[in-house]
Design an enzyme around this catalytic site. Structure first.
Site, PDB file in Angstrom:
ATOM      1  N   HIS A  85     -32.664 -24.967  17.196  1.00 38.27           N
ATOM      2  CA  HIS A  85     -32.435 -24.589  15.795  1.00 38.27           C
ATOM      3  C   HIS A  85     -31.852 -25.775  15.015  1.00 38.27           C
ATOM      4  CE1 HIS A  85     -32.009 -20.502  17.787  1.00 38.27           C
ATOM      5  NE2 HIS A  85     -32.969 -20.291  16.909  1.00 38.27           N
TER       6      HIS A  85
ATOM      7  N   GLN B  68     -39.569  -6.520  15.249  1.00 37.77           N
ATOM      8  CA  GLN B  68     -40.393  -7.337  16.136  1.00 37.77           C
ATOM      9  C   GLN B  68     -40.103  -7.110  17.613  1.00 37.77           C
ATOM     10  OE1 GLN B  68     -38.747 -11.066  14.252  1.00 37.77           O
ATOM     11  NE2 GLN B  68     -39.013 -11.885  16.294  1.00 37.77           N
TER      12      GLN B  68
ATOM     13  N   GLN C  45     -42.213 -25.341  17.370  1.00 36.80           N
ATOM     14  CA  GLN C  45     -43.470 -25.333  18.134  1.00 36.80           C
ATOM     15  C   GLN C  45     -43.330 -24.536  19.428  1.00 36.80           C
ATOM     16  OE1 GLN C  45     -46.504 -26.298  17.555  1.00 36.80           O
ATOM     17  NE2 GLN C  45     -47.355 -26.230  19.633  1.00 36.80           N
TER      18      GLN C  45
ATOM     19  N   VAL D 102     -37.599 -28.564  21.564  1.00 38.17           N
ATOM     20  CA  VAL D 102     -36.467 -29.315  22.125  1.00 38.17           C
ATOM     21  C   VAL D 102     -36.266 -28.827  23.551  1.00 38.17           C
ATOM     22  CG1 VAL D 102     -34.005 -29.841  21.894  1.00 38.17           C
ATOM     23  CG2 VAL D 102     -35.429 -29.564  19.846  1.00 38.17           C
TER      24      VAL D 102
HETATM   25  O1  PAF Z   1     -38.420 -17.162  15.940  1.00 38.35           O
HETATM   26  C1  PAF Z   1     -37.561 -16.334  15.544  1.00 38.35           C
HETATM   27  O2  PAF Z   1     -36.363 -16.505  15.758  1.00 38.35           O
HETATM   28  C2  PAF Z   1     -38.013 -15.091  14.807  1.00 38.35           C
HETATM   29  O3  PAF Z   1     -39.216 -14.619  15.302  1.00 38.35           O
HETATM   30  C3  PAF Z   1     -38.070 -15.272  13.270  1.00 38.35           C
HETATM   31  C4  PAF Z   1     -39.122 -16.301  12.873  1.00 38.35           C
HETATM   32  C5  PAF Z   1     -36.712 -15.706  12.754  1.00 38.35           C
HETATM   33  C6  PAF Z   1     -38.464 -13.953  12.610  1.00 38.35           C
HETATM   34  O4  PAF Z   1     -37.541 -12.951  12.914  1.00 38.35           O
END
Ligand code: PAF
Length: 293
Positions: free
Chosen positions: A51, A75, A162, A190
């Protein structure tokens, strides 16, 4: 465009913590009106060096950096790790302050999905294969929340890793198909010193499982070696990955494929893996032919 590395108390105190859509919209609207370029790094928190690389790239390329932290229930499928997904808000905010991020958008579930909000977004085709097949409705949840984040923040650019290659390709398509005007920037994976791709889910691994998890990158290296030797048959490249993964008793392979990097249907130069080790389901990928440390 990039601000110089500041430092000192004033810089570290500037992080605005915003929990509602109207609040983040008015902050970013002000910046846009002042001619500043706004960048968004969408996250689910439990921030790590992967991040950080997105945040740093955003800070280099944009005048203002917004990081969203939202564990998106939409999700996660039934029986997945929504309840126990790592949540470390205080540590995350300290890190964002140290990185001189301008705003943290940390909405509640009710703020993002008020009662009666039933609209869902689908990116057809790419959401039906690989991750989409193994996690039905996962990508619908991702596409819906990403579009909502784009609408709330209205960034010029948004940064994705990626490591989640299929998600990144899906978001690029969404941004283009729905005329969001957001430029999607995909940043390199990373890795730890031994090659393991960083992921918030690596915290689920025991010591023994952590060692087993090296097999993912080793499988990608094996396919890459074969590719560099001239092998182009997707089945043989896939076989090279499976040989490495099947030698690890703790690894259960969801898929190991060599696919087109836009459609995620074969054949193509992208080797993609999803492997379960203990409670963790780990993803990795590599564009064959590129160097893989
Ligand atoms: O990759 C993530 O952490 C999540 O899928 C995202 C893009 C923040 C969407 O909730």
């Amino acid at each position: 465009m990039a601000r110089p590395e500041g430092g000192g108390a004033a810089a570290s105190e500037r992080l605005a913590l915003i929990g509602d859509v109207a609040g983040i919209r008015s902050a970013t609207e002000g910046w846009r009106c002042a001619g500043e370029r706004v960048g968004l790094v969408p996250t689910m928190g439990a921030l790590h060096a992967g991040h950080l690389s997105l945040i740093q790239r955003c800070r280099q390329e944009c005048d203002r950096t917004v990081v969203s932290i939202f564990v998106n229930p939409l999700q996660f499928g039934p029986g997945e790790d929504y309840e126990c997904y790592p949540r470390r808000l205080e540590d995350d905010l300290a890190l964002l302050r140290a990185q001189q991020v301008d705003a943290a958008f940390v909405p509640s579930v009710e703020a993002m999905y008020p009662p009666g909000a039933t609209t869902r977004v689908r990116v057809k085709g790419i959401d039906e294969v690989l991750e989409g097949r193994h996690r039905p409705s996962h990508f619908e949840g991702v596409a819906t929340v990403v579009l909502k984040l784009f609408n709330a923040v209205r960034p010029h650019r948004a940064y994705f890793g990626q490591k989640d290659a299929q998600q990144a390709a899906l978001v690029e398509r969404l941004a283009r198909d729905l005329d969001t005007g957001v430029e999607v920037v995909v940043c390199p994976t990373v890795r730890e010193a031994d090659g393991l791709a960083l992921s918030s889910r690596n915290v689920y691994l025991s010591e023994e499982e952590r060692i087993a998890a090296r097999r993912l990158v080793e499988a990608l290296r094996a396919a890459n070696r074969r590719y560099l030797e001239g092998e182009r048959d997707p089945e043989r490249l896939r076989g090279a990955m499976l040989t490495v993964l099947r030698a690890e008793p703790l690894a259960r392979v969801d898929y190991a494929e060599v696919v087109d990097e836009r459609t995620f249907q074969g054949p193509g130069p992208l080797a993609v893996l999803a492997v379960r080790i203990g409670e963790a389901r780990l993803l990795d990928n590599h564009r064959l032919g590129d160097p893989l440390p």
